[in-house]
Design an enzyme around this catalytic site. Structure first.
Site, PDB file in Angstrom:
ATOM      1  CG  HIS A 355      -2.004  -0.967   1.201  1.00 39.35           C
ATOM      2  ND1 HIS A 355      -3.254  -0.738   0.668  1.00 39.35           N
ATOM      3  CD2 HIS A 355      -2.029  -2.241   1.646  1.00 39.35           C
ATOM      4  CE1 HIS A 355      -4.000  -1.817   0.805  1.00 39.35           C
ATOM      5  NE2 HIS A 355      -3.278  -2.746   1.394  1.00 39.35           N
ATOM      6  CE  LYS A 543      -6.216  14.086   0.109  1.00 41.57           C
ATOM      7  NZ  LYS A 543      -6.435  12.875  -0.621  1.00 41.57           N
ATOM      8  NE  ARG A 544      -3.371  10.425  10.082  1.00 45.50           N
ATOM      9  CZ  ARG A 544      -2.990   9.485  10.945  1.00 45.50           C
ATOM     10  NH1 ARG A 544      -3.763   8.431  11.151  1.00 45.50           N
ATOM     11  NH2 ARG A 544      -1.874   9.591  11.613  1.00 45.50           N
ATOM     12  CE  LYS A 549      -2.191  10.903   2.943  1.00 40.99           C
ATOM     13  NZ  LYS A 549      -2.944  10.041   2.015  1.00 40.99           N
ATOM     14  CB  THR A 651      -9.987   5.089  -1.155  1.00 43.53           C
ATOM     15  OG1 THR A 651      -9.462   5.449   0.124  1.00 43.53           O
ATOM     16  CG2 THR A 651      -9.342   3.817  -1.637  1.00 43.53           C
ATOM     17  CE  LYS A 655     -13.772   6.300   0.853  1.00 40.90           C
ATOM     18  NZ  LYS A 655     -12.843   6.402   1.980  1.00 40.90           N
TER      19      LYS A 655
END
Ligand code: 26V
Length: 809
Positions: A355, A543-544, A549, A651, A655
């Site tokens: 992952h 998100k985290r 990111k 992911t 969504k």
């Protein structure tokens, strides 16, 4: 059993009486929730029993998904939906003057995961049950889930998540299925009938007690099981007391030490002490899980040589990869198989998903620590490695450098990803780009060695939770437009595409989006006392928090907008509300500084009478599954802005798309597949591509300082971090600024800034042509069906597990 409204009413009243000896009217909402949840569990019980019985009789393969994390969220609503009784319950409760939605809102999230990896596991469980596949979860029943986040004066504060304090109605403790897990000790070699046997002596025994939760399939009779293990002392309190020679305190300490194993979900593993505990956790649930699988398997009467024909164990990331050695141990030490047979069966039984390529997340255990805690397991890994190195030499003669690179044990550590690869028949990445990077870069040596084992399985999300449940109005509209087949077969969503220019549909979608935004605006008003405009563009990044990111890119752009509006208060800008939601690992200082920065900028902007007319910034505290369900349906813009090559899949991106948001993205992770599906007209891309990033990573040549010197906009915002403009101490964001300048900006934030600004300007323009924008929304929804985890799971079932559905009669 056919349920009617009256039957539900009657059952509910009986439930409150039997559980609480109270009339419905006297019960608090949390009692009413418990009564309803308990009732739902009763309704599922028959089928749970049937499913288990049928699984015991069938020779169809059982799949066990081993994961340190299951980020389930709430269960009441999704269980009601999957059982097909939500409307009925709503009516029944209404007649008792109870609002079902309120009860659903009282449920606490089961937050047994950090982020994407744990939520994926939860989506997969839902899909397996809904596709009638015999697939179960195996993990840890943490007493404390991921911390609850409070924002105090702009800073993140972590509060323990005591999610079990009022009990967990969904689980059933199975004392009789407890397992003993052995740690430490010494390995004794004993010769028995000409065979060398290995036995662990003087070990520390820990009792693993399973708690089972039913996983209810959608519109079928399948009820699979999520089995989570809790650690307990083997001895009773009295024996413990004896054992500690009357030392009460010592006895209690010993008990606490053992209970610590399933005490808390790891938000990070930065300390040495933490490392040992984390390894204990991993072996604990893997050993207990495999033990119960083998026990069940042996009851079926099949030969142990056929284990791989009836059992598949899936290793979710490297965390459960000690399963390779544990299964070997059982086959060799307990079932007395020879090495070659045991290894063949092990490899055929196990499959591994990678992952992440982030090196800090690729687990490595110091040999000494490992060997001391799991001496027999270590011996087995050594032998696996010895034989593996021989295999490399045979396949690639005279390449000792390769052997050194690939060795599972090297430089004083055990590399768990390598163990997982060597011990599994399938290794998959989670999006096309990610799998390519694994094959051709990160795991190239292994790809050369085991080419056929590598495959891609692009992640997915359960459309039942993320559309049907989270966005009921949109779901009804879709059903009105194309019929209800999409619920069973989400690819049917593509039928919407031909309505993409339909004015009526556009108007209704616009209305629904607006209503959803209104709800979020109310939430923000209630919680933070900030007024936001539901007509503004809702631009969301949830998100985290992690440097790759690039929440920093987002907030720097917002600072730039602030400066621009300050300079030109009449700037023609579509009003926008920027939302962030993110938890930072407690020891990840840069991430926490980013949260403080977002909140500081938010305060500055929201209180500026001029700027706040055009933009606002909201930090949503304590982002979690149930909050995601509220936020995602409101998005106009989905921020998926990681540095290309670093986000394995993502992911959240799926969504948002499914709920009609337009994706603003780099071509990273599954954004690539989103792009393949909707094309350049229906999403907004920016940033460096794989080749540019790879070029910099391989050959260097990047200078963030140069960009800083050349770009006035960036120079201004970066200087504002330390010059007092933000009304905080000049040291507050010093590290963040250093990471971008002195440390040369590891994730190329500055490099992508210009192209991000342009992309944001494009969003602004696109939104003005609202007819066109709605057309894009519809196309995104229409193309999102391929991202249902049902499709992903079908691929796992066919390509990896080779397993078939079992229809429960
Ligand atoms: C690592 C660690 C190490 C320290 C202790 C806590 C902890 C928890 C998790 C991890 C592994 C992180 C891997 C991960 O979550 N990967 C994400 O997986 C998603 C599902 O495949 C994917 O969509 C995301 O892109 C990927 O970052």
């Amino acid at each position: 059993m056919t349920l009617t409204k009256d039957k539900i009413k009657e059952d509910f009243i009986n439930k409150t009486t039997s559980l609480f000896a109270q009339d419905v009217s006297e019960c608090s909402n949390s009692y009413k929730y418990l009564a309803l949840a308990s009732l739902v569990k009763d309704y599922a019980a028959q089928n749970w029993l049937k499913t288990n019985k049928q699984y015991a009789e069938t020779s169809e393969k059982q799949v066990y998904y081993f994961s340190m994390e299951f980020l389930i969220g709430r269960l009441l609503q999704s269980n009601l939906i999957n059982l097909g009784i939500r409307d009925l319950c709503e009516e029944a409760l209404k007649e008792l003057n109870i609002n079902l939605r309120e009860l659903e809102e009282t449920e606490v999230d089961a937050g047994l995961g950090n982020g994407g990896l744990g939520r994926l596991a939860a989506c997969f469980l839902d899909s397996m049950a809904s596709l009638e596949l015999p697939g179960h979860g195996n993990g840890i029943r943490y007493n404390y889930g991921l911390f609850e986040q409070k924002i105090v004066n702009g800073y993140q504060v972590e509060i323990p998540d005591n999610w079990l304090k009022d009990g967990n109605i969904w689980e059933t403790r199975k004392d009789d299925k407890s397992v003993i897990v052995k740690f430490y000790g010494t390995v004794k070699t004993i010769e028995k009938k000409g065979r060398l046997n290995f036995e662990l002596q003087d070990y520390e025994a820990v009792r693993a007690v399973p708690y089972d939760t039913p996983i209810i399939g959608y519109n079928n009779k399948t009820v699979n099981t999520l089995r989570l293990w809790s650690s307990e002392p083997v001895h009773s309190d009295f024996d413990l007391y004896e054992f500690s020679k009357g030392d009460y305190v010592k006895a209690q300490e010993y008990k606490a030490d053992i209970q610590a194993i399933s005490q808390v979900l790891y938000p990070d593993d930065s300390t040495e002490k933490g490392k040992l505990l984390r390894l204990k956790q991993q072996y604990f649930f893997v050993c207990a899980g495999i033990h119960s699988i083998i026990k069940r398997f042996k009851k079926s009467g099949h030969s142990i040589f056929d284990l791989d024909k009836h059992v598949q164990i899936h290793i979710n990331d490297t965390h459960p990869s000690v399963a390779v050695a544990e299964l070997m141990r059982i086959l060799i030490d307990e079932e007395e198989l020879n090495w070659d047979d045991a290894f063949r069966i092990t490899v055929n039984t196990l499959a591994y998903t990678n992952h992440t390529i982030l090196s800090e997340a690729l687990e490595k255990w110091p040999i000494d620590l490992f060997k001391n805690l799991l001496p027999r397991i270590y011996m087995i890994i050594e032998e696996i490695n010895r034989r593996f190195c021989e295999d490399i030499r045979r396949k690639f003669p005279n390449d000792e450098e390769k052997v050194r690179r690939m060795s599972i044990i090297n430089d004083g550590v055990i590399k768990m990803a390598y163990l997982a690869i060597v011990g599994s028949h399938s290794i998959n990445g989670v999006a096309k780009l990610h799998t390519d990077i694994l094959k051709h870069r990160e795991l190239k040596d292994f790809y050369d060695m085991y080419t056929l084992r590598f495959n891609n399985k692009t992640n997915g999300i359960t459309h039942r939770r993320w559309l049907l449940q989270a966005n009921p109005e949109l779901s009804s509209l879709i059903t009105d437009t194309i019929g209800e087949d999409w619920i069973k077969n989400p690819k049917e969503l593509s039928k919407l595409r031909k309505f993409s220019t339909d004015t009526e549909l556009k108007n209704r979608i616009e209305k629904i989006k607006f209503n959803n935004k209104l709800l979020l605006a109310r939430y923000v008003k209630d919680k933070y006392d900030i007024l936001i405009d539901p007509n503004s563009i809702f631009d969301i990044q949830v998100k985290r928090l992690h440097a790759y990111k690039r929440q920093v890119l987002n907030i720097l752009h917002i600072m730039y907008l602030y400066n621009t509006i300050k300079e030109n208060p009449n700037l023609d800008l579509t009003p926008r509300t920027f939302f962030f939601g993110a938890k930072a690992s407690p020891s990840y200082h840069l991430a926490k500084e980013t949260i403080k920065l977002i909140n500081t900028v938010a305060t500055l902007i929201n209180n500026d009478p001029v700027v706040s007319k055009k933009i606002k910034v909201i930090f949503l505290e304590n982002y979690r599954v149930s909050l995601a369900e509220k936020v995602i349906p409101c998005a106009d813009v989905s921020e998926q802005i990681s540095t290309t090559t670093f986000e394995a899949s993502g992911t959240g991106n799926m969504k948002f798309m499914m709920n009609g948001a337009i994706t603003l993205a780099t071509l990273d992770g599954a954004n690539v597949e989103i792009y393949d599906a909707v094309g350049t007209d229906n999403m907004v891309l920016f940033g460096m591509d794989v080749h540019e990033v790879t070029q910099y990573l391989n050959f260097g040549g990047y200078s963030s300082r140069r960009i800083y010197n050349e770009d006035n906009r960036l120079r201004k915002v970066l200087d504002q971090l330390i010059d007092g403009s933000l009304n905080v101490s000049p040291y507050e964001f010093e590290n963040l600024r250093n990471s971008l300048l002195d440390m040369n900006d590891e994730y190329f934030v500055l490099k992508d800034f210009n192209s991000y600004v342009k992309a944001q300007e494009k969003i602004d323009l696109l939104y003005r042509d609202h007819k066109k924008w709605l057309e894009m929304c519809i196309i995104n929804i229409a193309e999102s069906g391929i991202f249902s985890s049902d499709n992903t799971i079908k691929e796992y079932a066919i390509d990896i597990w080779n397993t078939n559905p079992v229809r429960i009669k």
